[in-house]
Design an enzyme around this catalytic site. Structure first.
Site, mmCIF file in Angstrom:
data_model
loop_
_atom_site.group_PDB
_atom_site.id
_atom_site.type_symbol
_atom_site.label_atom_id
_atom_site.label_comp_id
_atom_site.label_asym_id
_atom_site.label_seq_id
_atom_site.Cartn_x
_atom_site.Cartn_y
_atom_site.Cartn_z
ATOM 1 N N GLU A 87 -20.738 -34.294 -80.583
ATOM 2 C CA GLU A 87 -21.521 -34.975 -81.617
ATOM 3 C C GLU A 87 -23.007 -35.026 -81.281
ATOM 4 O OE1 GLU A 87 -18.572 -36.007 -80.543
ATOM 5 O OE2 GLU A 87 -17.344 -35.893 -82.353
ATOM 6 N N HIS A 111 -10.307 -44.871 -85.366
ATOM 7 C CA HIS A 111 -10.406 -44.119 -86.620
ATOM 8 C C HIS A 111 -10.562 -45.084 -87.796
ATOM 9 C CE1 HIS A 111 -8.486 -41.230 -83.904
ATOM 10 N NE2 HIS A 111 -8.901 -40.270 -84.698
#
Lengths: 333, 329
Positions: free
Chosen positions: B63, B130
């Site tokens: 990322e 998540h």
């Protein structure tokens, strides 16, 4: 290299005279890596220095006055007084400024290289990091992405033996830093970082490879940080014998020896030294006459739109009293 | 009048990106599994075929490198969209966002117009990694803009505006809404929702509820419940943008109703409700008839099991109870 060293020496004097805001991170002993490598780039190429690559910026055409303005925090500086050292980005010169968290500028320079790749431009990027910075996750991610996408980028891993006060043996178990470079699956090579000609030759090969679609190259510069991390660091943790050994390999002395061997006269070399000194004298005088930024500029340029400039703190204006500001709930009925 | 088509929240996101990529060849997307696979939620399905590998870039799991490359490309005049597969995974890119992208214009005068988008929010039994809502990790950072659409129209319009914006925009899309929220939207007509402008979802005169993102629907349900059972009219303000914040819209509503409840799905402590409370305290204190209250998630990580997650998340009954408490104050 003389300009680099001379400029950094001026900065030290300015610091002692109280003209500097912040500190200086000298590149003494490492000038050849920065200077020789940047000479391998051409117009339209981009470069992202680490803190010890002053020479690369000057080779790319940065005015010494812009360096002085940064360190003395002038309103006229490239960062308008909002950031220091070499943290500026100058698209016209192809310079991407680093930030203090290390390893990150590789990730961002990848984006510049990606733009070249998308536009089918045969331009190249070059960046630098110390062996310490190469231990960060950002650095690893940057290497991995550049390698996987075949980006046109040359990365110098400057093995200068010290990351602040930590020896490189404490940064990694590798004995030879070429082994650390090898894991990314791209061409890698070790270079005598104190030999400006060898640096240029290696950079040139890597730049040519990147320019012709060969992707990333990692070059390991074997060099030595001859001073402490910054001005506050007296480098007491370094053995004098080791410094002595590297002093004998000073990049400027070695370059002078080569030039003399090739026929340059002492008078010619002295002429270069005098030119550099005169340029620096004039630049220092000019820059010290320039104004600091206006305090209110602290609020500006956060976003593209001036409408989003930070508000003036309410305590900085007339403080509102309580009389008659807001009628109570009756107003609503 | 152009033809209307039922469009899900997910399709609205896809359409905004595809339309901008067709309109402007500087727009491209990079992220994990977005090309060959078509995205973890299939948002970029077909993109690789239509736009090619230069503009739909599959990256390593990295990322920081994704956001870093987006910043560099933005410096070069491109318009990158960086996808976080789940917004929880934005954490490794924190340095790039907070220290590089956000501060770039201020420090150097060179902006970083890019979009970082990804699915946020709970309710889908996805556990602590998540399900998060990460806005409060970033909202203190000057230089960033942040949006959290709740409707399909806003999902499309805010993303279009974000892609065209010259500053870095974090775009929080609520994954629970992906296929549950749908709306009739015009085909082939661009929708642009300006950043920093709130929307009155439901007009009312007795209580203001400020919310955004996934909590809009539970809030609206509570408002209807109260209208039906109590006869009180709740005004629901959907912020849409968190930074810049439409303080004027909030203050105007509170000055009308005299009561304020703030609802968000992120944890309560240090949550965005605190900032709204301070703004209202500074700009509308004299108009308040009751304390400002908030309904938010528990001050815990997001738990996995249904019973735990349902207890963690604000529910319609929580919102209705708080609203009634304020109305009775």
């Amino acid at each position: 290299m003389l300009l680099t060293r001379g400029l950094e020496e001026r900065l030290e004097i300015l610091l002692k005279q109280g003209h500097l805001v912040g500190s200086i991170y000298r590149s003494l002993g490492q000038e050849a890596t920065a200077v020789g490598s940047a000479f391998a780039l051409g117009a339209g190429d981009w470069l992202a220095p680490s803190i010890r690559d002053m020479g690369a910026l000057l080779v790319r055409g940065l005015d010494v006055r812009d360096v002085l303005r940064q360190y003395t925090a002038r309103g006229t500086s490239l960062c308008a007084g909002k950031d220091n050292t070499n943290h500026f980005t100058v698209p016209e010169l192809g310079l991407l400024g680093p930030i203090s968290p290390l390893g990150t500028q590789l990730c961002v320079l990848n984006g510049v290289a990606l733009a070249f790749q998308q536009r089918r431009q045969s331009c190249v990027c070059m960046t630098y990091q110390g062996e310490g910075a190469s231990r960060t996750s950002a650095s690893h991610e940057g290497f991995a992405l550049a390698a996987a996408l075949g980006l046109p980028i040359v990365v110098w891993l400057e093995h200068n033996r010290w990351a602040f006060g930590t020896p490189s043996s404490r940064e990694s178990a590798v004995g030879d830093w070429l082994d650390a470079a090898a894991m990314y699956g791209v061409p890698a090579q070790s270079v005598d970082g104190n030999d400006v000609v060898a640096v240029y030759a290696a950079a040139r090969t890597a730049v040519d490879r990147a320019r012709t679609g060969g992707g990333m190259t990692i070059l390991v510069a074997e060099t030595y940080r001859m001073l402490g991390h910054a001005q506050h660091d007296a480098q007491k943790y370094v053995l004098e014998a080791e410094l002595e050994q590297w002093r004998a390999r000073d990049p400027i002395d070695r370059c002078v020896a080569v030039l003399s061997h090739m026929g340059a006269s002492g008078a010619e070399l002295d002429g270069i030294r005098r030119t550099v000194a005169a340029e620096l004298d004039q630049a220092v005088d000019e820059v010290l006459a320039e104004p600091p930024p206006l305090a209110d500029d602290a609020r500006t340029r956060v976003y593209a739109s001036a409408n989003l400039d930070a508000a003036v703190p309410w305590t900085r204006g007339p403080v509102p009293g309580y009389g008659g500001i807001a009628p109570h709930v009756r107003l609503r009925t | 009048m152009s033809e209307l088509r039922e469009t899900t929240y997910l399709e609205a996101i896809r359409d905004a990106m595809a339309e901008e990529m067709r309109r402007d060849d500087r727009v491209f997307i990079l992220g994990e599994d977005i090309g060959v696979y078509g995205g973890a939620f299939k948002i970029t399905e077909g993109f690789l075929q239509e736009f090619g590998a230069d503009r739909v870039i599959d990256t390593p799991i990295s990322e920081a490198a994704i956001v870093g490359a987006a910043i560099g490309a933005a410096h070069m005049g491109l318009r990158p969209i960086a996808e976080m597969q789940f917004i929880d995974f934005i954490a490794p890119a924190f340095d790039m966002i907070v220290n590089f992208a956000a501060k770039s214009r201020y420090r150097t005068g060179i902006g970083a117009g890019l979009v970082i988008r990804g699915p946020c929010g709970g309710g889908s039994r996805s556990g602590p990694f998540h399900s998060q809502n990460v806005e409060s990790y970033f909202v203190n950072v000057a230089g960033l803009k942040m949006v959290a659409p709740a409707t399909a129209r806003d999902a499309k319009g805010l993303l279009t505006a974000a892609i065209r914006d010259p500053d870095p925009v974090l775009y929080f899309e609520h994954k629970y809404l992906y296929r549950r929220v749908k709306e009739m939207l015009p085909i082939e007509e661009e929708i642009v929702v300006p950043l920093g402008v709130a929307r009155t979802h439901r007009a009312g005169s007795d209580l203001t509820i400020v919310t955004y993102g996934g909590m809009l629907y539970k809030t609206a349900e509570a408002a209807e419940l109260i209208a039906g059972e109590d006869g009180a009219e709740v005004e629901v303000i959907d912020l849409r943008s968190l930074r810049p914040l439409d303080t004027d819209a909030i203050v105007a509503s509170v000055r009308k109703t005299g009561r304020l409840l703030i609802v968000h799905e992120a944890s309560e402590f240090g949550g965005f409700a605190g900032e709204i409370t301070a703004q209202v305290s500074e700009h509308a204190f004299e108009w308040l008839d009751a304390p400002i209250r908030r309904v938010a998630a528990l001050n815990t990580p997001v738990p996995y099991a249904a019973a735990l997650e349902d207890y963690y998340l604000p529910q319609v009954d929580d919102i209705a109870a708080a609203a009634r408490w304020l109305l009775a104050y």
